[in-house]
Motif scaffolding. Structure first.
Motif, short mmCIF file in Angstrom:
data_model
loop_
_atom_site.label_atom_id
_atom_site.label_comp_id
_atom_site.label_asym_id
_atom_site.label_seq_id
_atom_site.Cartn_x
_atom_site.Cartn_y
_atom_site.Cartn_z
N LYS A 57 0.83 -1.20 0.00
CA LYS A 57 0.00 0.00 0.00
C LYS A 57 0.87 1.26 0.00
CE LYS A 57 -4.03 1.76 2.33
NZ LYS A 57 -4.68 1.88 3.60
N ALA A 58 1.89 1.24 0.85
CA ALA A 58 2.76 2.42 0.96
C ALA A 58 3.48 2.73 -0.34
CB ALA A 58 3.78 2.19 2.08
N ASN A 59 3.58 1.72 -1.21
CA ASN A 59 4.30 1.92 -2.47
C ASN A 59 3.38 1.91 -3.69
OD1 ASN A 59 7.34 2.01 -1.81
ND2 ASN A 59 6.53 0.38 -0.50
N GLY A 60 2.08 2.09 -3.43
CA GLY A 60 1.11 2.20 -4.53
C GLY A 60 0.90 0.92 -5.31
N LEU A 61 1.15 -0.24 -4.65
CA LEU A 61 1.00 -1.52 -5.34
C LEU A 61 -0.17 -2.30 -4.73
CD1 LEU A 61 4.78 -2.56 -5.41
CD2 LEU A 61 3.50 -1.33 -7.18
N ALA A 62 -0.66 -3.28 -5.48
CA ALA A 62 -1.77 -4.10 -4.99
C ALA A 62 -1.50 -5.56 -5.33
CB ALA A 62 -3.06 -3.65 -5.67
N VAL A 63 -2.14 -6.46 -4.60
CA VAL A 63 -2.03 -7.89 -4.93
C VAL A 63 -2.75 -8.11 -6.24
CG1 VAL A 63 -2.73 -10.23 -4.27
CG2 VAL A 63 -1.87 -8.64 -2.53
N ILE A 64 -2.05 -8.68 -7.21
CA ILE A 64 -2.65 -8.95 -8.52
C ILE A 64 -3.11 -10.40 -8.57
CG2 ILE A 64 -2.25 -8.95 -11.03
CD1 ILE A 64 -1.93 -6.15 -9.87
N LYS A 65 -2.28 -11.29 -8.02
CA LYS A 65 -2.64 -12.70 -8.01
C LYS A 65 -1.97 -13.36 -6.82
CE LYS A 65 -2.76 -16.64 -11.15
NZ LYS A 65 -3.91 -16.98 -11.90
N ARG A 66 -2.76 -14.08 -6.07
CA ARG A 66 -2.24 -14.74 -4.88
C ARG A 66 -1.60 -16.07 -5.28
NH1 ARG A 66 -4.89 -14.53 1.00
NH2 ARG A 66 -3.81 -16.33 1.82
N ALA A 67 -0.47 -16.41 -4.68
CA ALA A 67 0.18 -17.70 -4.95
C ALA A 67 0.18 -18.52 -3.65
CB ALA A 67 1.56 -17.47 -5.52
N GLN A 68 1.29 -19.14 -3.27
CA GLN A 68 1.32 -20.07 -2.14
C GLN A 68 1.06 -19.41 -0.78
OE1 GLN A 68 3.49 -19.43 -4.48
NE2 GLN A 68 5.05 -20.99 -4.70
N ASP A 69 0.41 -20.18 0.10
CA ASP A 69 0.30 -19.76 1.51
C ASP A 69 1.62 -20.07 2.19
OD1 ASP A 69 -2.28 -18.86 1.41
OD2 ASP A 69 -3.12 -20.85 1.77
N VAL A 70 1.96 -19.25 3.16
CA VAL A 70 3.24 -19.41 3.87
C VAL A 70 2.99 -19.46 5.37
CG1 VAL A 70 5.43 -18.23 4.41
CG2 VAL A 70 4.58 -18.24 2.07
N SER A 71 3.72 -20.32 6.06
CA SER A 71 3.69 -20.34 7.54
C SER A 71 5.01 -20.92 8.02
CB SER A 71 2.51 -21.17 8.04
OG SER A 71 2.57 -22.45 7.46
N LEU A 72 5.24 -20.83 9.31
CA LEU A 72 6.50 -21.36 9.85
C LEU A 72 6.45 -22.88 9.93
CD1 LEU A 72 7.17 -18.93 12.81
CD2 LEU A 72 8.66 -19.30 10.84
N ARG A 73 7.47 -23.51 9.44
CA ARG A 73 7.56 -24.97 9.45
C ARG A 73 8.73 -25.43 10.33
NH1 ARG A 73 4.32 -26.15 4.71
NH2 ARG A 73 3.06 -24.26 4.63
N LEU A 74 8.55 -26.59 10.97
CA LEU A 74 9.67 -27.21 11.69
C LEU A 74 10.34 -28.15 10.69
CD1 LEU A 74 11.21 -27.80 14.36
CD2 LEU A 74 9.54 -29.63 14.77
N VAL A 75 11.63 -27.93 10.43
CA VAL A 75 12.34 -28.74 9.44
C VAL A 75 13.62 -29.32 10.03
CG1 VAL A 75 11.47 -27.36 7.50
CG2 VAL A 75 13.67 -26.78 8.52
N ALA A 76 14.12 -30.35 9.35
CA ALA A 76 15.36 -30.98 9.79
C ALA A 76 16.13 -31.47 8.57
CB ALA A 76 15.03 -32.17 10.69
N ASN A 77 17.40 -31.72 8.82
CA ASN A 77 18.25 -32.36 7.82
C ASN A 77 17.90 -33.85 7.87
OD1 ASN A 77 20.54 -34.02 7.18
ND2 ASN A 77 21.81 -32.18 7.15
N PRO A 78 17.50 -34.48 6.73
CA PRO A 78 17.02 -35.86 6.78
C PRO A 78 18.03 -36.84 7.39
CG PRO A 78 17.00 -35.00 4.51
CD PRO A 78 17.45 -33.89 5.39
#
Ligand code: PRP
Length: 216
Positions: free
Chosen positions: A167-188
């Motif tokens: 908003k502060a830069n005069g831009l808008a969401v044109i198309k939504r892609a992936q949802d993001v959240s924090l994941r717990l990950v490990a080295n296999p």
């Protein structure tokens, strides 16, 4: 001593919330200041730049990590995802000047050659390719909103949380892609070797997250 990498910046508070909720030591993390290594209650926390977290895990410097899937999707490192914490929710999106929506409403061919600025160059390319579109990616390390404002990109591919930066830069969401959240990950590999030591930590986090999901 379990070693967990955590991202500095805006998602650190959500990480601490999960750590605390799971009953893991978090007092020193709450008052971390500029320390990058925090030892407490038998745990070592390593604080790294979000984009470096996959490297810390893949190099075996950390056994576990909390990190957004925006970062793991962009990294070329193989990680095992153990848990979606549901915290730190935001989403990836194409954003640009509002009039760009018209171009996205048309046929995919109208997007060919679009100039896209992003910190997430691999994810951006993959996302457009999944729509059958070849674009020109301009890789920047941050403040990507500058690119359309200065006319050297048509749009950006970036995370949106509050939408305030767009908003502060005069831009808008044109198309939504992936949802993001924090994941717990490990080295296999490390996960397999150290499972007996790490199991309690992983299960405590799962229990906290699942209990919260049941409450909602
Ligand atoms: C991220 C992202 C956007 C902003 C979105 O940048 O790249 O610029 O946050 O958040 P909002 O929707 O709540 O405004 P970050 O603050 O990590 O800094 P950077 O641009 O330097 O990478």
């Amino acid at each position: 001593m379990p070693i967990m990498a955590l991202p500095t910046g805006r998602s650190l508070d959500s990480c601490i919330e999960v750590i605390e909720g799971a009953g893991l030591p978090s007092k020193n993390l709450r008052s971390v200041g500029r320390n990058l290594v925090v030892d407490e209650g038998g745990y070592r926390y390593l604080l790294g730049k979000p984009s470096d977290i996959p490297t810390l895990v893949s190099q075996g410097l950390a056994e576990l990590a909390l990190v957004g899937n925006d970062v793991t999707d962009e990294s070329e490192v193989e990680l095992t995802e153990l848990l979606d914490t549901g915290r730190g929710r935001c989403f990836m999106a194409i954003a640009g000047p509002p009039e760009l929506t018209l171009r996205f409403d048309g046929h995919a061919s109208s997007l060919m050659g679009l100039r896209v600025a992003s910190k997430y160059q691999h994810s951006a390319r993959r996302t457009f390719e999944s729509w059958g579109v070849q674009v020109k990616i301009l890789h920047l390390n941050g403040s990507v909103e500058l690119a359309p404002a200065l006319g050297f990109a048509d749009c950006i591919f970036d995370i949106v949380q509050t939408g305030g930066t767009l908003k502060a830069n005069g831009l808008a969401v044109i198309k939504r892609a992936q949802d993001v959240s924090l994941r717990l990950v490990a080295n296999p590999g490390i996960l397999q070797l150290r499972w007996e030591t790490l199991r309690g930590t992983v299960e405590a986090m799962k229990k906290f997250v699942n209990a919260r999901q049941t409450e909602v």
